[in-house]
Design a protein around this motif. Structure first.
Motif, PDB file in Angstrom:
ATOM      1  N   PHE A 132       0.832  -1.196   0.000  1.00  0.00           N
ATOM      2  CA  PHE A 132       0.000   0.000   0.000  1.00  0.00           C
ATOM      3  C   PHE A 132       0.870   1.250   0.000  1.00  0.00           C
ATOM      4  N   ILE A 133       0.549   2.158  -0.901  1.00  0.00           N
ATOM      5  CA  ILE A 133       1.305   3.402  -1.035  1.00  0.00           C
ATOM      6  C   ILE A 133       0.344   4.583  -0.948  1.00  0.00           C
ATOM      7  N   GLU A 155       0.923  10.344  -3.338  1.00  0.00           N
ATOM      8  CA  GLU A 155       2.146  10.968  -3.849  1.00  0.00           C
ATOM      9  C   GLU A 155       3.048   9.919  -4.516  1.00  0.00           C
ATOM     10  N   GLU A 156       3.226   8.784  -3.845  1.00  0.00           N
ATOM     11  CA  GLU A 156       4.014   7.698  -4.422  1.00  0.00           C
ATOM     12  C   GLU A 156       3.343   7.148  -5.678  1.00  0.00           C
ATOM     13  N   ALA A 157       2.024   7.035  -5.629  1.00  0.00           N
ATOM     14  CA  ALA A 157       1.282   6.532  -6.787  1.00  0.00           C
ATOM     15  C   ALA A 157       1.499   7.426  -7.997  1.00  0.00           C
ATOM     16  N   ASN A 158       1.465   8.740  -7.791  1.00  0.00           N
ATOM     17  CA  ASN A 158       1.699   9.674  -8.895  1.00  0.00           C
ATOM     18  C   ASN A 158       3.114   9.534  -9.437  1.00  0.00           C
ATOM     19  N   ARG A 182       2.404  -2.091  -7.168  1.00  0.00           N
ATOM     20  CA  ARG A 182       1.937  -1.240  -6.079  1.00  0.00           C
ATOM     21  C   ARG A 182       1.007  -0.145  -6.606  1.00  0.00           C
ATOM     22  N   LEU A 183       1.317   0.386  -7.787  1.00  0.00           N
ATOM     23  CA  LEU A 183       0.450   1.392  -8.395  1.00  0.00           C
ATOM     24  C   LEU A 183      -0.917   0.790  -8.712  1.00  0.00           C
ATOM     25  N   VAL A 231      -4.482   2.088  -7.249  1.00  0.00           N
ATOM     26  CA  VAL A 231      -5.505   2.594  -8.166  1.00  0.00           C
ATOM     27  C   VAL A 231      -6.826   1.839  -8.003  1.00  0.00           C
ATOM     28  N   LEU A 232      -6.769   0.615  -7.492  1.00  0.00           N
ATOM     29  CA  LEU A 232      -8.002  -0.157  -7.252  1.00  0.00           C
ATOM     30  C   LEU A 232      -8.929   0.541  -6.270  1.00  0.00           C
ATOM     31  N   TYR A 233      -8.372   1.249  -5.286  1.00  0.00           N
ATOM     32  CA  TYR A 233      -9.224   1.862  -4.270  1.00  0.00           C
ATOM     33  C   TYR A 233      -9.178   3.391  -4.242  1.00  0.00           C
ATOM     34  N   CYS A 234      -8.378   4.029  -5.078  1.00  0.00           N
ATOM     35  CA  CYS A 234      -8.271   5.488  -5.046  1.00  0.00           C
ATOM     36  C   CYS A 234      -8.778   6.087  -6.363  1.00  0.00           C
ATOM     37  N   ARG A 235      -9.941   6.698  -6.319  1.00  0.00           N
ATOM     38  CA  ARG A 235     -10.546   7.277  -7.529  1.00  0.00           C
ATOM     39  C   ARG A 235      -9.749   8.454  -8.074  1.00  0.00           C
TER      40      ARG A 235
END
Length: 92
Positions: free
Chosen positions: A8-9, A12-15, A33-34, A38-42
């Motif tokens: 889980f990230i 900011e890390e996802a971007n 990890r991305l 992205v599965l749970y962050c719209r």
């Protein structure tokens, strides 16, 4: 560090991982990890979609640029013309 926290990230890390993926610099684990994030962050889902659209647009654009040598020649000519123009206005 728990196993869950390895996957889980934050956004900011996802971007960052999304941007790296755009330029094909993301590692296998960064991509995983991305995808999990992205599965749970719209918000990040939308960021990824926009980033992919931008990447595809740039690839399809087939932009042709001039090489550095030609740029330098143009720059020198522009500077010469500006200098001429400046000298003419001073003499007037």
């Amino acid at each position: 560090m728990s196993k869950a926290s390895k996957f889980f990230i934050n956004c900011e890390e996802a971007n960052l991982f999304c941007d790296k993926d755009q330029y094909e610099e993301a590692s296998f684990w960064e991509k995983i990890r991305l995808k999990i994030h992205v599965l749970y962050c719209r918000v990040c889902q939308k960021y990824v979609i926009r980033n992919r659209k931008l990447t595809n647009t740039m690839k399809e654009a087939k932009v042709i640029t001039i090489n550095q040598e030609v740029k330098e020649i143009m720059k020198k000519r522009l500077q010469q013309e500006m200098k001429k123009s400046s000298n003419q206005s001073i003499q007037s």
